[in-house]
Design a protein around this motif. Structure first.
Motif, PDB file in Angstrom:
ATOM      1  N   SER A 159       0.817  -1.215   0.000  1.00 55.48           N
ATOM      2  CA  SER A 159       0.000   0.000   0.000  1.00 55.48           C
ATOM      3  C   SER A 159       0.845   1.257   0.000  1.00 55.48           C
ATOM      4  O   SER A 159       0.368   2.328  -0.344  1.00 55.48           O
ATOM      5  N   ARG A 202      -7.385  -1.978  -0.497  1.00 56.30           N
ATOM      6  CA  ARG A 202      -5.990  -2.233  -0.154  1.00 56.30           C
ATOM      7  C   ARG A 202      -5.498  -1.268   0.929  1.00 56.30           C
ATOM      8  O   ARG A 202      -4.885  -1.670   1.911  1.00 56.30           O
ATOM      9  N   LEU A 203      -5.806   0.012   0.711  1.00 59.87           N
ATOM     10  CA  LEU A 203      -5.366   0.993   1.697  1.00 59.87           C
ATOM     11  C   LEU A 203      -6.042   0.733   3.043  1.00 59.87           C
ATOM     12  O   LEU A 203      -5.439   0.862   4.092  1.00 59.87           O
ATOM     13  N   SER A 227      -5.027   8.059   3.254  1.00 55.37           N
ATOM     14  CA  SER A 227      -6.087   7.077   3.026  1.00 55.37           C
ATOM     15  C   SER A 227      -7.464   7.694   3.182  1.00 55.37           C
ATOM     16  O   SER A 227      -8.382   7.403   2.424  1.00 55.37           O
TER      17      SER A 227
END
Lengths: 707, 447
Positions: B75, B437-438, B382
């Motif tokens: 990430s 994913r983050l 994020s």
């Protein structure tokens, strides 16, 4: 930093929620409260296919169908779906060539787009239809569609039944949008008068179509379809066997026959010559046939029974006598010495008899058809001292005529009835600049001068005399199938008794009726004698003129005949008019006798059968028609040549030395081509007798039908 | 690596994944409903490449593969390469100008071989990443106007380029990123002013000119009255009020007419007026449009057809719909662009109000989930990215559905994950998978 502005995340969530709620509200609006969208969706996707009902059938008085329905098929093509077909095989099957095939397909595409069905071949014969049906699986894109077509099982009644054809934009407009393109509507005759009864009610089939207007199936399996309601039939007074006889007798003659039942006013037969087979105006050849007949100067499409304007001639005399009797100017004993002519007015009016007391009383005068007597009687009526004024006297006389049904429309249930002509005071004032007297128009007394009648009016007048003063409006339809209360006003006017001249005394009527009986027993109408029946009749030989080639020509006399029988209890009244045929008794008489025999005795004597053959084979078409047709056609060819620069048709008329143009008198003629027997122009030119040899011309050998 | 994998699978937000699959399936089903031709064997056409729904299926598979790659990526990769991606996006956008192929009137698509590629779509991802990067950078002080301007520029430069490519609708999407900025501290007043101007424009179109001028004057008067005390203290307030009033009237009187008559294209004018439901005033029309249609007595508005047909189709669905393959409007092609812009109509006609409620609930769930994910991130990057994703999704969903139901002018943007279109499906899928994913590493503090 991540915890800063955390409250804003709630605001953001609220914004999201708010928007979704708004969306939901609109959805509620559209889907729960928006029933109109459902309807609009239907409008988009649902196609109404009209189903046409069976048209009503017309029956004669004995229940035989004079007019019936049959189905013919049109071959339809949807060009978009015509793929990979064996064109050659198709053409061979349907008996057309490939060029024609291509042309028709291109026509269909241009006129109605690739994806919609168009007519490829209209009204196939049963043989063609069968051929196609057997092989229809080989030719996608082609389909048969049913078309209702009228047939005439007895091949009679063309003029009175009329015909149907596709509705025109004007018809649609006039009906206020009730009709749609593609509907059939009655255009003439009974089909027209009783259109609403005969047409029935359209049915609807709901089909689904896609956004290119192609039909893709039935909507809701046909749950919403309505069935078509067949048209209602008509029962008429017509006697089809009488009609067949009448039409046979009128073959190759110009004129008309009308037979009425005096007790009901029902028309038993109506034939107009020249005739045509009604099946010609139905089915595949109808437009071509119509065109051909429309161009014929003999005007076969004209119903001369209600539109032919004939001077009644001597057949008028009974009416004139009745008027004088009723005005008290004469009694049945009144007599006149006639030495062969009437001289009191300076100008001689000839009479076919001379001396011998042939006009010693009313009965004799009628029996011998004395012109002097009735001319005098007319003058007496007009110059009636009790009225005092000649003009008023004339108006009174004219008023009587209107009561007899002359000079007015009777109201028959056919369209475009003509009312004949009874001249007015103004007519004479205009023509004679105010100075005229009963002497000027004395020939009105013998049914000439400006007076014209239609055969229907003459037959109706006979009914009045037969009934001694009343009549029922002449009509065809006796009753409607499934008669409803709404129909009552339509039929009521035909069931109404018109007591127009019942005030005239019985003695007067009897005098006239007996006189007419004498005409048959020992007068001019001996040819109309029927064994065992007392026939009353009157013959007429009417002079008539026309203008041809710029000159006023006297044509052969019209043969007029009126009668009714039996005398005691009249069941049938007939009027016959045969143009340019000579004496009334020569042709009109036998025709009327044959019809009376058939109707009253239901069979023909041998003599009548022989006469039937003789008369039906006789060609009495006036010869001047040939000349007239030639002139009309050549003029049309000239106009065509002028308008289109195409002189191929004109060439055949330019044979010989004489050219067809430049003659101004020629142009005048075409105005009169339908007025052959109407009032002649008032010229003082010398009247020339028609020379048959000069004007009779055989048609060219190579003359094709001009359509 | 296995440790990473275990962590990834533990951290993955399964709700998002499930929602993703559900939505993609709904999309496949809807496209099937529109384009299925009766008589085709379903299975065969599904795996062949001919029909739309099979193509969508293959794109979904590709998206899943890409998603897998993303999930396996570190990430840290994303914040590190954010600016690079952004530059690449701008580059591709610039590349369109010489190399575009004219497809249906737009000039924004590059064609390579058999594939079409619209850089503007791709830029949605790059802007989300770049904006997140910028906003999370320690040097950025978002309370300062300068930083705010730069952030706006990051979002709007691609928008500008897209406008130049005649894709105004797509350009509008980039305005959604203001939501992100708002969350990060952009003073609300800017957003309010933005909406106020939009409201003013709408009011100009709806109301008569003079009436509006009077209304504005009255409002100005009321404001002056209410802040009389402040004015007494400081004259400047009065001047400000008067200036604002002048500006409003100026926009209403001159700005809007100018915009409509000269700047906006015929289609756009028509579409806006179609939504409002009024006739287009003559000044905004050119040439033969001014003629009145003799049948309807009103001027022709070609944009009306789409909207009308969509409304009819939606309305005819009623409460439980007509069934997926039985909707007459869907099946017989009455709604144009039904696989793409108007795919919502298929669901509305097929499954009725109930179907729409379910779909909207799914989307609402998706959005709220994303926001929740955003709030539980430890790193600003994020969080900003997540809000970016939420903003993009929200904008698309809201505008697309409003388009179909007649509340917004037709802009031509797809419904996320449901509309037919490979590029759009891939874009949204990538957006979501990067987020997943983050989020899996939400405990970390990324830059």
């Amino acid at each position: 930093m991540s915890v800063f502005n955390q409250s804003r995340s709630y605001i953001i969530r609220i914004i999201f929620l708010a928007v979704f709620v708004i969306i939901l509200l609109q959805l509620v609006n559209l889907q729960i409260f928006g029933s109109k969208y459902h309807q609009l969706a239907l409008d988009n996707a649902v196609f109404e296919k009209i189903v046409y009902p069976e048209r009503g059938i017309i029956f004669d008085r004995n229940g035989k169908p004079v007019l019936n329905n049959t189905i013919m098929f049109d071959l339809m093509v949807t060009p978009f779906e015509v793929r990979n077909i064996d064109t050659l095989a198709f053409c061979r099957l349907m008996q057309i060539d490939t060029v024609e095939f291509k042309r028709r397909i291109t026509d269909a595409i241009l006129k109605n787009s690739r994806v919609r069905p168009s007519v490829f071949l209209a009204l196939l014969s049963p043989e063609m239809q069968a051929r196609f049906e057997e092989n229809s699986w080989r030719f996608p894109g082609f389909a048969l569609i049913e078309r209702p077509v009228r047939i005439y099982p007895y091949n009679v009644g063309a003029h009175l039944l009329g015909y149907i054809n596709e509705v025109s934009p004007k018809d649609i407009e006039r009906s206020g949008g009730f009709y749609r393109m593609g509907d059939y509507i009655g255009k003439n005759g009974l089909e027209y008068s009783y259109e609403r009864v005969l047409m029935g009610q359209r049915g609807v089939q709901y089909m689904i179509k896609d956004n290119k207007n192609r039909i893709v199936g039935k909507y809701r399996n046909g749950d919403f379809d309505t069935t078509a309601v067949a048209g209602r039939g008509l029962k008429t007074h017509l006697d089809v066997e009488l009609q067949i006889l009448a039409e046979k007798l009128m073959t190759n003659k110009v004129g008309a026959v009308v037979a009425i039942d005096p007790q009901t006013g029902g028309i038993l037969a109506m034939a107009s010559g020249p005739l045509f087979n009604p099946n010609d105006l139905s089915g595949s050849g109808k437009n071509a046939n119509y065109g051909r007949m429309a161009l014929d100067v003999k005007a076969p499409l004209l119903n001369r029974a209600i539109k032919g304007q004939y001077p009644p001639g001597s057949t008028f005399k009974p009416l004139g006598g009745l008027v004088a009797l009723d005005e008290g100017m004469i009694t049945p004993a009144f007599g006149l010495g006639c030495g062969g002519g009437y001289y009191y007015c300076g100008r001689r009016v000839g009479c076919t008899h001379a001396g011998g007391g042939h006009a010693a009383n009313l009965r004799l005068a009628i029996a011998n058809s004395c012109n002097s007597y009735f001319v005098h009687v007319y003058r007496m009526a007009v110059d009636n001292p009790k009225i005092g004024n000649m003009r008023k006297g004339f108006e009174t006389w004219a008023d009587y005529m209107h009561k007899f049904g002359l000079g007015v429309k009777l109201g028959i249930d056919l369209p475009s009835e003509d009312k004949g002509n009874i001249p007015t005071v103004q007519d004479y004032d205009k023509e004679y600049k105010g100075s005229w007297s009963s002497c000027t128009n004395l020939t009105l007394g013998i049914g000439q001068d400006k007076m014209t009648t239609t055969p229907l009016q003459l037959a109706n007048a006979m009914c009045i005399i037969a009934n001694k003063g009343y009549y029922y409006t002449p009509h065809f339809v006796d009753s409607l199938e499934d008669e409803k209360p709404e129909d009552a006003p339509v039929l009521a006017k035909y069931r109404e008794k018109h007591e127009v001249l019942t005030h005239i005394s019985d003695t007067a009527y009897n005098a006239i009726i007996n006189g007419m009986h004498d005409v048959v027993t020992h007068g001019t109408a001996r040819v109309a004698r029927i064994e065992g029946i007392n026939v009353c009749a009157k013959t007429g030989t009417a002079e008539n003129f026309t203008i041809l080639d710029g000159r006023r020509i006297k044509l052969k006399d019209n043969s007029m005949f009126v009668c009714f029988a039996p005398k005691e209890n009249p069941k049938i009244a007939i009027a016959v008019a045969v143009q340019n045929a000579g004496y009334g008794a020569t042709w009109g008489g036998p025709i009327a006798r044959i019809l009376m025999e058939k109707y009253l005795l239901d069979s023909l004597t041998n003599r009548s059968k022989a006469d039937l053959e003789r008369i039906s084979n006789a060609n009495l078409l006036p010869s001047y028609f040939n000349r007239l047709q030639y002139k009309t056609d050549s003029l049309r060819a000239e106009e065509w040549a002028k308008a289109y620069g195409d002189s191929t048709r004109l060439k055949r008329y330019l044979r010989g030395v004489r050219k067809v143009e430049a003659d101004s008198s020629v142009k005048k003629n075409t105005d009169n081509k339908t007025d052959k027997n109407k009032k002649p122009a008032n010229t003082d030119q010398n009247v020339v007798l028609l020379d048959e040899r000069k004007y009779f011309r055989k048609p060219f050998d190579n003359m094709e039908e001009e359509v | 690596m296995t440790r990473n994998n275990v962590q990834i699978s533990k951290g993955t937000d399964w709700i998002l994944v499930i929602l993703y699959f559900v939505l993609v399936s709904i999309g496949l089903m809807a496209i099937f409903g529109v384009t299925y031709k009766e008589g085709d064997s379903v299975l065969q056409s599904f795996f062949g490449f001919n029909t739309d729904y099979s193509r969508q299926f293959y794109f979904a598979c590709i998206a899943l593969v890409l998603g897998l790659f993303i999930l396996l990526t570190d990430s840290k990769f994303f914040p590190a390469t954010a600016n690079l991606w952004y530059a690449a996006g701008i580059f591709l956008l610039l590349l369109v100008f010489p190399f575009h192929s004219a497809v249906k009137g737009t000039e924004s698509i590059i064609r390579i071989g058999g594939f079409q590629f619209q850089p503007a779509e791709f830029c949605k991802i790059t802007v989300a990443l770049a904006l997140a990067k910028y906003l999370s950078s320690p040097d950025t002080d978002f309370t300062k106007p300068r930083a705010q301007l730069i952030a706006a520029a990051i979002a709007l430069v691609p928008a500008l380029l897209t406008i130049l490519q005649k894709e105004t609708g797509l350009a509008l999407v980039f305005f959604a990123f203001f939501l992100v900025m708002y969350r990060e501290g952009l003073p609300a007043i800017y957003i309010v002013i933005g909406f106020a101007i939009a409201a003013l424009v709408v009011a100009t179109l709806l109301l008569d000119k003079n009436l509006l001028a009077i209304v504005l004057t009255v409002i100005a008067g009321v404001v002056v009255f209410l802040s009389w005390r402040k004015i007494k203290r400081d004259n400047g307030v009065l001047i400000k009020i008067i200036l604002v009033w002048l500006l409003c009237v100026g926009i209403q009187r001159f700005g809007v007419p100018f915009l409509f008559a000269n700047v906006m294209g015929k289609h756009q004018v028509e579409r806006i007026y179609s939504t409002i439901g009024k006739d287009i005033p003559n000044e905004y029309l050119k040439g033969e449009q001014r003629e009145v249609n003799t049948k309807t007595g009103r001027k022709d508005n070609t944009a009306d057809y789409n909207v009308k047909q969509a409304k009819i189709a939606i309305g005819s669905g009623e409460i439980i719909g007509k069934g997926l393959l039985s909707g007459t409007q869907t099946r017989y092609g009455f709604v144009p662009e039904q696989r793409t812009d108007f795919i919502f109509v298929t669901i509305a006609e097929g499954f009725g109000f109930i179907g729409c409620v379910i779909l909207l609930s799914l989307y609402a769930l998706l959005l709220f989930r994303i926001v929740r994910i955003a709030e539980r991130q430890r790193s600003t990057f994020s969080r900003c990215y997540a809000y970016g994703v939420a903003a993009v999704f929200f904008f698309h969903i809201a505008i697309n559905i409003c388009m179909a139901i007649g509340l917004a002018p037709v802009i031509g943007i797809p419904l996320p994950l449901i509309s037919y279109g490979g590029t759009s499906l891939l874009t949204f899928s990538i957006l979501l998978f990067i987020l997943i994913r983050l989020d899996a590493d939400r405990q970390m503090v990324l830059r």
